[in-house]
Design an enzyme around this catalytic site. Structure first.
Site, PDB file in Angstrom:
ATOM      1  N   LYS A  13      -7.896 -33.604  21.954  1.00  0.00           N
ATOM      2  CA  LYS A  13      -9.269 -34.082  22.488  1.00  0.00           C
ATOM      3  C   LYS A  13      -9.679 -33.427  23.801  1.00  0.00           C
ATOM      4  O   LYS A  13     -10.605 -33.218  24.197  1.00  0.00           O
ATOM      5  CB  LYS A  13      -8.957 -35.456  22.980  1.00  0.00           C
ATOM      6  N   ARG A  89      -7.790 -45.809  31.308  1.00  0.00           N
ATOM      7  CA  ARG A  89      -6.728 -46.066  30.600  1.00  0.00           C
ATOM      8  C   ARG A  89      -6.326 -47.481  30.672  1.00  0.00           C
ATOM      9  O   ARG A  89      -5.274 -47.777  30.064  1.00  0.00           O
ATOM     10  CB  ARG A  89      -5.727 -45.182  31.439  1.00  0.00           C
ATOM     11  N   ARG A 123       4.125 -26.493  17.277  1.00  0.00           N
ATOM     12  CA  ARG A 123       3.522 -25.807  18.403  1.00  0.00           C
ATOM     13  C   ARG A 123       4.434 -24.700  18.938  1.00  0.00           C
ATOM     14  O   ARG A 123       5.729 -24.986  19.137  1.00  0.00           O
ATOM     15  CB  ARG A 123       3.265 -26.882  19.618  1.00  0.00           C
ATOM     16  N   ARG A 172       8.324 -25.897  23.066  1.00  0.00           N
ATOM     17  CA  ARG A 172       8.617 -26.785  24.321  1.00  0.00           C
ATOM     18  C   ARG A 172       9.652 -27.990  24.385  1.00  0.00           C
ATOM     19  O   ARG A 172       9.453 -28.465  22.932  1.00  0.00           O
ATOM     20  CB  ARG A 172       7.136 -27.429  24.836  1.00  0.00           C
ATOM     21  N   ARG A 183       5.794 -40.592  23.108  1.00  0.00           N
ATOM     22  CA  ARG A 183       4.464 -40.315  23.720  1.00  0.00           C
ATOM     23  C   ARG A 183       3.474 -41.348  22.937  1.00  0.00           C
ATOM     24  O   ARG A 183       2.630 -42.016  23.353  1.00  0.00           O
ATOM     25  CB  ARG A 183       4.144 -38.881  23.612  1.00  0.00           C
TER      26      ARG A 183
END
Ligand code: AMP
Length: 235
Positions: A13, A89, A123, A172, A183
């Site tokens: 996003k 949020r 990633r 990472r 998450r």
């Protein structure tokens, strides 16, 4: 035009809003970016308090966040409109926003957990802190619940070497399935009440599947805004 974009971690996003904003002549406003700037530059007790909250992964209290957001959207560059990324949020933030400004549409990026996990675990980022090289080794081509996911990899020319600066790439340590699942859980818990709240308002709400590379998702979002008569041309 004032927009809000929602989407789970790994949905892209941030990338979409960054690309859409200049096309619409509006600014992207990310409260996360604002807080990271404060942590970097504000060495007062306020900056330290924000740094503490961010390092714990908690939310900054609503009264602070609302004030920061209100100040940011009153800046001259936001007069033509903005796309909010990472705000609201909480329900309190959503209600504050409602009393502060008009929102023209909400874009909700959706993707199944298995796709997000596969994509984030694949990633690879550049180890040079001055370089923003970012790659992805996952090659996704399958259909889930009737939606076709066609997400090709973004590979470096040389295995595990950054095209931009020649430094080594690495994964990472928070890009692992366990951390990603956590998450996603936090995102679900935090955001679902806000999303449910918006679904009950009259604000146009569009779901966009993350099933194609970013340039195509950007086009899809622009198409949706066109359907809502918020823009004349799709690009
Ligand atoms: P993000 O990059 O959007 O994940 O934001 C990074 C961090 O900034 C979050 O973990 C929070 O600590 C803080 N933050 C960003 N946006 C908000 C918000 N709308 N309300 C409260 N805290 C926020």
């Amino acid at each position: 035009m004032n927009l809000i974009i929602f989407g789970p971690p790994g949905s892209g996003k941030g990338t979409y809003s960054q690309r859409i904003a200049p096309k619409l002549g509006i600014v992207k406003i990310s409260t996360g970016d604002i807080y990271r700037e404060i942590v970097k530059n504000d060495k007062t007790s306020f900056g330290k308090m924000i740094a503490d909250i961010l390092s714990r992964g908690e939310l900054v209290p609503d009264d602070i966040t609302n004030k920061i957001l209100e100040e940011r959207i009153s800046q001259p560059d936001a007069k033509k409109g903005f796309i909010l990324d990472g705000y609201p949020r909480t329900l309190n933030q959503a209600k504050f926003l409602e009393g502060t400004t008009k929102i023209d549409a909400i874009i909700n990026i959706i993707a199944p957990e298995e796709i997000l996990i596969e994509k984030i675990s694949a990633r690879r980022v550049c180890s040079n802190p001055k370089c923003d090289g970012n790659y992805n080794i996952a090659d996704i081509n399958r259909t889930i619940d009737g939606v076709e996911y066609l997400l090709p990899p973004l590979l470096p020319k040389k295995d595990m070497i950054c095209d931009k600066c020649g430094s080594k790439l690495y994964q990472r340590n928070d890009d692992t399935p366990e951390v990603i699942k956590e998450r996603l859980k936090i995102y679900e818990k935090q955001t679902s009440p806000v999303i449910e709240y918006y679904k009950k308002t009259n604000i146009p709400f569009v779901n966009v599947h993350m099933n194609r590379p970013p340039n195509e998702i950007v086009e899809k979002i622009l198409e949706e805004l066109k359907k809502l008569n918020l823009i004349k041309h799709a690009s």
